[in-house]
Motif scaffolding. Sequence first.
Motif, PDB file in Angstrom:
ATOM      1  N   ILE A 168      96.179  11.416 109.550  1.00  0.00           N
ATOM      2  CA  ILE A 168      95.173  12.515 109.173  1.00  0.00           C
ATOM      3  C   ILE A 168      95.652  13.039 107.830  1.00  0.00           C
ATOM      4  N   ALA A 169      97.098  13.819 108.334  1.00  0.00           N
ATOM      5  CA  ALA A 169      97.545  14.697 107.035  1.00  0.00           C
ATOM      6  C   ALA A 169      97.868  13.851 105.721  1.00  0.00           C
ATOM      7  N   TRP A 170      98.364  12.433 105.892  1.00  0.00           N
ATOM      8  CA  TRP A 170      98.635  11.736 104.682  1.00  0.00           C
ATOM      9  C   TRP A 170      97.392  11.214 103.885  1.00  0.00           C
ATOM     10  N   TRP A 171      96.205  11.144 104.570  1.00  0.00           N
ATOM     11  CA  TRP A 171      94.817  10.976 103.908  1.00  0.00           C
ATOM     12  C   TRP A 171      94.614  12.060 103.033  1.00  0.00           C
ATOM     13  N   ALA A 172      94.356  13.438 104.145  1.00  0.00           N
ATOM     14  CA  ALA A 172      93.833  14.572 103.359  1.00  0.00           C
ATOM     15  C   ALA A 172      94.784  14.975 102.298  1.00  0.00           C
ATOM     16  N   ILE A 173      96.162  14.853 102.452  1.00  0.00           N
ATOM     17  CA  ILE A 173      97.017  15.463 101.260  1.00  0.00           C
ATOM     18  C   ILE A 173      96.858  14.631 100.038  1.00  0.00           C
ATOM     19  N   ASN A 174      96.837  13.259 100.213  1.00  0.00           N
ATOM     20  CA  ASN A 174      96.840  12.361  99.136  1.00  0.00           C
ATOM     21  C   ASN A 174      95.288  12.777  98.345  1.00  0.00           C
ATOM     22  N   GLN A 175      94.193  13.019  98.994  1.00  0.00           N
ATOM     23  CA  GLN A 175      92.969  13.262  98.440  1.00  0.00           C
ATOM     24  C   GLN A 175      93.158  14.725  97.452  1.00  0.00           C
ATOM     25  N   TRP A 176      93.918  15.651  98.154  1.00  0.00           N
ATOM     26  CA  TRP A 176      94.325  16.958  97.361  1.00  0.00           C
ATOM     27  C   TRP A 176      95.191  16.683  96.115  1.00  0.00           C
ATOM     28  N   LEU A 177      96.195  16.094  96.250  1.00  0.00           N
ATOM     29  CA  LEU A 177      97.061  15.721  95.207  1.00  0.00           C
ATOM     30  C   LEU A 177      96.439  15.089  94.092  1.00  0.00           C
ATOM     31  N   GLU A 178      95.363  14.223  94.051  1.00  0.00           N
ATOM     32  CA  GLU A 178      94.743  13.684  93.161  1.00  0.00           C
ATOM     33  C   GLU A 178      94.033  14.578  92.117  1.00  0.00           C
ATOM     34  N   ASP A 179      93.945  15.919  92.416  1.00  0.00           N
ATOM     35  CA  ASP A 179      93.514  16.834  91.482  1.00  0.00           C
ATOM     36  C   ASP A 179      94.758  17.268  90.582  1.00  0.00           C
ATOM     37  N   TYR A 180      95.632  16.839  90.668  1.00  0.00           N
ATOM     38  CA  TYR A 180      97.082  17.442  89.659  1.00  0.00           C
ATOM     39  C   TYR A 180      97.305  16.158  89.028  1.00  0.00           C
ATOM     40  N   ALA A 181      97.338  16.057  87.650  1.00  0.00           N
ATOM     41  CA  ALA A 181      97.882  15.219  86.933  1.00  0.00           C
ATOM     42  C   ALA A 181      99.537  14.931  86.934  1.00  0.00           C
TER      43      ALA A 181
ATOM     44  N   ALA B  88      98.017  21.769 114.512  1.00  0.00           N
ATOM     45  CA  ALA B  88      99.302  22.472 114.170  1.00  0.00           C
ATOM     46  C   ALA B  88     100.192  21.677 113.265  1.00  0.00           C
ATOM     47  N   ILE B  89     100.266  20.418 113.430  1.00  0.00           N
ATOM     48  CA  ILE B  89     101.050  19.628 112.797  1.00  0.00           C
ATOM     49  C   ILE B  89     100.674  19.306 111.385  1.00  0.00           C
ATOM     50  N   VAL B  90      99.452  19.236 111.513  1.00  0.00           N
ATOM     51  CA  VAL B  90      98.719  18.967 110.159  1.00  0.00           C
ATOM     52  C   VAL B  90      98.642  20.018 109.182  1.00  0.00           C
ATOM     53  N   LEU B  91      98.633  21.092 109.647  1.00  0.00           N
ATOM     54  CA  LEU B  91      98.936  22.617 108.843  1.00  0.00           C
ATOM     55  C   LEU B  91     100.451  22.596 108.551  1.00  0.00           C
ATOM     56  N   ILE B  92     101.202  22.287 109.314  1.00  0.00           N
ATOM     57  CA  ILE B  92     102.653  22.369 108.905  1.00  0.00           C
ATOM     58  C   ILE B  92     103.067  21.172 107.657  1.00  0.00           C
ATOM     59  N   ILE B  93     102.490  20.173 107.843  1.00  0.00           N
ATOM     60  CA  ILE B  93     102.586  19.199 106.684  1.00  0.00           C
ATOM     61  C   ILE B  93     101.979  19.620 105.427  1.00  0.00           C
ATOM     62  N   GLY B  94     100.720  20.405 105.573  1.00  0.00           N
ATOM     63  CA  GLY B  94     100.062  20.679 104.459  1.00  0.00           C
ATOM     64  C   GLY B  94     100.605  21.939 103.869  1.00  0.00           C
ATOM     65  N   THR B  95     101.327  22.781 104.463  1.00  0.00           N
ATOM     66  CA  THR B  95     102.106  23.861 104.167  1.00  0.00           C
ATOM     67  C   THR B  95     103.295  23.425 103.224  1.00  0.00           C
ATOM     68  N   ILE B  96     104.054  22.580 103.942  1.00  0.00           N
ATOM     69  CA  ILE B  96     105.341  21.999 103.321  1.00  0.00           C
ATOM     70  C   ILE B  96     104.660  21.506 101.950  1.00  0.00           C
ATOM     71  N   VAL B  97     103.715  20.556 101.752  1.00  0.00           N
ATOM     72  CA  VAL B  97     103.487  19.864 100.406  1.00  0.00           C
ATOM     73  C   VAL B  97     102.846  20.970  99.473  1.00  0.00           C
ATOM     74  N   LEU B  98     102.103  21.963  99.955  1.00  0.00           N
ATOM     75  CA  LEU B  98     101.462  22.927  98.978  1.00  0.00           C
ATOM     76  C   LEU B  98     102.625  23.623  98.578  1.00  0.00           C
ATOM     77  N   TYR B  99     103.741  24.034  99.134  1.00  0.00           N
ATOM     78  CA  TYR B  99     104.774  24.896  98.828  1.00  0.00           C
ATOM     79  C   TYR B  99     105.670  24.043  97.996  1.00  0.00           C
ATOM     80  N   ARG B 100     105.934  22.903  98.042  1.00  0.00           N
ATOM     81  CA  ARG B 100     106.649  21.858  97.172  1.00  0.00           C
ATOM     82  C   ARG B 100     105.859  21.699  95.943  1.00  0.00           C
ATOM     83  N   GLN B 101     104.728  21.436  95.956  1.00  0.00           N
ATOM     84  CA  GLN B 101     103.799  21.454  94.767  1.00  0.00           C
ATOM     85  C   GLN B 101     104.033  22.590  93.921  1.00  0.00           C
TER      86      GLN B 101
END
Length: 863
Positions: free
Chosen positions: A806-819, A492-505
Amino acid sequence: MIWLQQAGKRQANRHYILSVLSVLPPFVKYRKQKKEFHSPYSSAPDMIRNYFIITIRTLTRNKLYTSLNVAGLAFGITCFLLIGLYLFDELTFDQQHTHASRIYRVVEHKNVKGEQTTIAAGSYKLAEETRKMIPEVENTTRFQRIGRANLIDPKNPVPFQETVTVADENFLQIFDFPLIAGDKQTALQAPNSIIINEDLAMRLFNQTQVLGKTLEFSFMEAPLKITGILKNHPSNSSFSFNSLVSEASFRNFDYFKQTMESDWSSTDFSVYFLLKPQSNPESVSTKITKLIHANLKPEAGTTLSYSLQPLTDLHLNSENIVDGARNTNVEAIVQGSMVYINIFSFIAFFVIIIAGINYMNLATARAANRSKEIGVRKSVGAARANLVYQFLFEALLVTSLAFVVAIIFVNLVLPSFNEFTNKQLSLGFGTSYQIWLMAIGVTIVIGLLSGSYPAFLLSGFRPTLLLKGMKINSGGSLNLRKSLVIFQFTIAIVLIIGTIVLYRQVQFMNTTDLGFNKDLLVVIDVNTGKARSSFEAIKEGMSKIPSVKNVSVTSRVPGEWKTLRTVKINTQGNRIEPKDAYLFGADKDFLQTFEVELIKGRNFNTPTDSTAVLLNETAAKLLNITEPSDQLVEIPAMSRGDGFQPLAIPFKARVIGIVKDFHFQSLKNKIEPLVLAYNNNPIHVIDYYTARIDANNIPATLEKLKAVMVEADKEEPFEYHFLDEQLALFYMEDYRRQTLLVWVALATIFIACLGLFGLATYSAEQRVKEIGIRKVLGATVFNLTSLLSKDFLKLVLIANAIAFPIAWWAINQWLEDYAYHIDLDWWIFALAGCLALLIAILTVSWQAIKAALANPVKSLRNE
């Protein structure tokens, strides 16, 4: 004693035994004939009926826990089904064709002096000769999008500007695009024939029964006869054409005759192969490359090779492949992503697992309340297997009930879900059997898994210990429950962090400074030669409208969604290899209209500036130009995304100014070198009018702009859009994914809270006597609430500690797709952790406060 006094010892013992047997639950009966214990439920139907009766009694006796279990499982299964439907649709793109597994797209790989381009296109001869020369090729087809043109019903001459695709006669033999009228064997054989889909037929004729009618086509003098009506494409198709003109309509044109005779090198066509069964696509690719090399000698420094891409890979595995023949409408088709497929697959898996964990947690927590029931049943002869079957049956029944509730939920939300995702999903009798098998299979597996631990735990204890009041919920089972709560909240916490990051992006991409002002810009398409040749008069007419502030003409606009022209550019006399840059034409009003900042030099201002160019900062740095002073640059070659072609006469231009970098592509791409050439440049003619308008009475302004366009060319349909809305489409899929993630995160948190609420309720029930004693001795409500809550909050804190890395690693991997992307700040993790703690506190506290406020006298008296 009475029986002993009245009938004697022997009769009293006999009477006692019969009385005991008569009141026993019907697990065992004594059979005198065989002198053995025998279960009356020896047949499977009897056994199942017995399990069912006991399960119903148990569930109805514990309504709160039954409701929590059903609600948690129903929400989990609902999320799983919705995500499953979405993923199934994505993974089955283009599989509606009978021979989908044998259809391949030809992809050209060109390397020019180390520069690699991958183009999904080929030449006329490649499609024509491979069918004859390569035995594994059963059939081939080629088609190309030739641009936009007016299609007009002669009886109702209202022009419809449509994207027109030309296809050969084999197209409908390879692809199963169903016709609701017409013969697919002959529909594309005759010259001057066209097939249209249902949507276009309705727009042109207000009906679909139009077989045999004619259409005027602005590219051709002769009318086109409608020879077929296509059924509208399903949402999971990589093709978006709404009309197909027969290739035979062009074979008498001189340019096409030359193409038919000698075209081995172009990338004008999308070429698809239907391979024979058991053919090896790698072997065919090698033969294609050899065939091309036998008929075409590449230029020095250029290497060519070809590969075959499966049709079913087009949607999810076409990253970095240029659609050279532009066979799809880029505005209509959203490219899929295997990254998000994997992400949502994991999410669906974890959501359903979390729902199962809830059941397991609550069942093991309630084990103590059933200890005496189990002890009695085992003491009178119930085998362990019978108890295991009973508890598994309970789990399956609860899961089945939750499955029914979930199906109702899914069908209630599917209309909104389809509108949001632009899909055509359904869950009913017409749904693919694969979906139903997956849904039912997962439900059964989750039921068995979630019920297995309680079943084997409860059935394994000795009946004498259970009847003496042994505590079941201790040791291993308690640790397991804690581990499962930690696991739930970690996800649940990983998903909350992912949601916040995706919303801000997404917010970042929609609100960041693009280097130009995107608001209140109306972009009007230029579709005819008249609208281009008389652009000065049209601009003047638009400028006279009081609500129009500025007007500019360009070949492309910032944030362009179509293919941008790229060029090779170098300073004159420089012997190093020319650099790559983007180019589009613009007039002298471009900078003012788009509010792009000129930082050095001057703007276009006279017709003699036809050889002048402006550079963005990145291009100026690339060419090592710091002060524009009419430096000469040379552009020897250009490309539309399908490989560079040398210009007949290299374009020699003068650098007169440098503009501040602005985002002329999506924020997913870094700012590249850009050349702004004057509007009458030899590389790209104007294609748009862009008007900056004020915000007052926009509909009236649009009508006046339309009047100006119609006055210049009555056959020109008025096509426009607002640039900010078009730019938002770049990030629409990200917005959809963000919203999906938000709802999944909320559902996950809700499911976890249901389990936490149930465990808190059980904990309070188990500690009623302790709470009563503490209150009598002076403990406050706050003390008791803290006592009951702290153990659960410790588990959430541990979940935070696991979830953060876990969230820090996964989200950094995802953000690499954006210049260009947001920074992953510490406060995001702190906010997610605090939210999880707050949710846990609110969930547990309600039950803890209720227990703390209870009358201690009543609880102690009951004890």
